[in-house]
Motif scaffolding. Structure first.
Motif, short mmCIF file in Angstrom:
data_model
loop_
_atom_site.label_atom_id
_atom_site.label_comp_id
_atom_site.label_asym_id
_atom_site.label_seq_id
_atom_site.Cartn_x
_atom_site.Cartn_y
_atom_site.Cartn_z
N GLU A 31 4.58 5.32 -0.81
CA GLU A 31 5.77 5.72 -0.12
C GLU A 31 5.21 6.25 1.15
N TRP A 32 4.06 6.90 1.28
CA TRP A 32 3.50 7.42 2.40
C TRP A 32 3.21 6.39 3.28
N ILE A 134 -3.54 -9.26 6.01
CA ILE A 134 -2.21 -10.05 5.90
C ILE A 134 -1.10 -8.89 6.12
N VAL A 135 -1.13 -7.79 5.32
CA VAL A 135 -0.04 -6.88 5.30
C VAL A 135 -0.21 -5.96 6.56
N LEU A 136 -1.39 -5.78 7.06
CA LEU A 136 -1.50 -4.85 8.31
C LEU A 136 -1.07 -5.68 9.65
N LEU A 175 1.88 -10.25 -0.73
CA LEU A 175 3.29 -10.57 -1.08
C LEU A 175 4.07 -9.40 -2.04
N LYS A 176 3.01 -9.01 -3.02
CA LYS A 176 3.32 -8.20 -4.10
C LYS A 176 3.70 -6.74 -3.16
N GLY A 183 6.84 -0.27 -1.79
CA GLY A 183 5.96 -0.82 -0.70
C GLY A 183 6.90 -1.11 0.55
N LEU A 184 6.92 -2.05 1.29
CA LEU A 184 7.88 -2.42 2.27
C LEU A 184 9.06 -2.87 1.82
N GLN A 185 9.46 -3.16 0.58
CA GLN A 185 10.60 -3.48 0.00
C GLN A 185 11.32 -4.42 0.99
#
Ligand code: SF4
Length: 347
Positions: A31-32, A134-136, A175-176, A183-185
């Motif tokens: 969450e942070w 990928i996430v960054l 993707l998860k 996460g990013l929801q």
């Protein structure tokens, strides 16, 4: 040390247990990071001091470095050139549409698929991106854009540099994190992954991520032409690809997207349009017609028959759209900016 962005929620829970921390700390950390965009354990004030110390010793926040940001006049497309920890470059584009913002992310440094019309395929693959990288792309683009204006990037297309299914495991971890409620929801149906047709992975994807949209880069409706444009067709030809797509639809009950870049005098004739209708009519799908983004790195021109082509599909009841253009003035075709930077640095 491990980059924290490489962990899915479940993997982080397991890792924390192995460090004698509490499993529920993983949700707090997620969450942070992903909701509050805080990339410093010291600021995670609902974690005990000794927990933060253990985290500091075991994880790092390895952010991407922004090398260049370019945008068109209307700021409808903003392109980022990111430098990775090992000095490699990747590109990411954020586009504004009437429904909000969408981000196009890369999955590899370079690409081995060799599609003849693509600037990214000019330089071979150097390596796969890690899940964190990928996430960054999302997090760093979000952070940069939110300095000036509060925006929400609600859609993700995995259509940047690289073939996502060649980096399958890391793609699934990323993707998860994108879809996780802690996460990013991002809604699964707001994410689209595009493949040039790595057939075995299409069925894995149907099992692993049935709610995430899948797009197939097709670009030709007969084997000779497709093989001349996309070498992957020599491995998995159209017959095998379409059969697999039928299985995908049966397994997921989801509509597939087929991408078709219109290249002048190559694949834009009436005959090509009718062949496309014949090929795709039996499938639950729609076609996304894409105006070609010309580059001096490839020898193709933009077709002037796009409306004509669209009308033929329409008349024959094959669902189709013409992709809205964003960023043609800023080298937005995937790979162009990265190649310019690599040429400067003599990569
Ligand atoms: S179109 Fe996609 S798969 Fe083909 S070379 Fe370019 S990045 Fe690779």
């Amino acid at each position: 040390m491990n980059c924290i962005f490489n962990y899915s929620l479940q993997a982080l829970e397991d890792k924390l247990l192995s460090l004698n921390l509490k499993k529920y700390n993983a949700k707090q950390i997620f969450e942070w990071i992903y909701k509050k965009k805080i990339f410093d354990f010291k600021q995670m004030t609902n974690l005990a001091k000794n927990t933060r110390e253990v985290l500091d010793k075991n994880f790092i926040f390895n952010l991407l470095t922004i090398v260049k940001v370019s945008s068109d006049k209307k700021k409808e497309a903003i392109k980022f050139l990111f430098k990775l920890y090992d000095g490699n470059y990747i590109e990411t584009v954020v586009m504004q549409f009437n429904y909000g913002y969408s981000i196009c992310i890369s999955t590899q440094v370079g690409c081995n698929m060799g599609c003849k019309f693509c600037a990214s395929g000019v330089n071979k693959k150097i390596r796969n991106l890690e899940p964190s990288e990928i996430v960054l792309q999302y997090l760093c683009a979000w952070q940069y854009l939110n300095k000036t204006k509060k925006i929400n990037i609600s859609n993700i297309v995995v259509m940047g540099i690289g073939e996502p299914f060649e980096n399958y495991n890391n793609l699934i971890i990323a993707l998860k994190t994108f879809i996780n409620p802690f996460g990013l929801q991002i809604g699964q149906r707001h994410i689209t992954v595009s493949t040039c047709g790595l057939v075995p992975k299409i069925l894995h994807f149907a099992k692993d991520m049935p709610q995430v949209n899948l797009a197939i880069s097709l670009h030709a409706a007969n084997n000779n032409l497709r093989s001349s444009l996309m070498p992957i067709n020599k491995v998995y030809n159209l017959n095998v690809l379409i059969e697999t797509c039928k299985k995908y639809v049966k397994m997921t009950n989801r509509r597939l997207t087929f991408e078709y870049i219109l290249l002048k005098n190559i694949n834009d004739s009436q005959k090509d349009a009718l062949a496309l209708v014949k090929l795709l009519k039996p499938l639950l799908c729609y076609v996304n017609l894409i105006p070609y983004n010309e580059t001096n790195l490839c020898n193709y021109s933009r077709s002037d028959k796009i409306n004509n082509f669209f009308n033929i599909l329409n008349k024959n009841r094959l669902l189709a759209t013409i992709r809205l253009e964003r960023g043609t003035k800023i080298d937005a075709a995937c790979g162009q900016l990265r190649i310019k930077e690599c040429q400067k640095k003599k990569f």
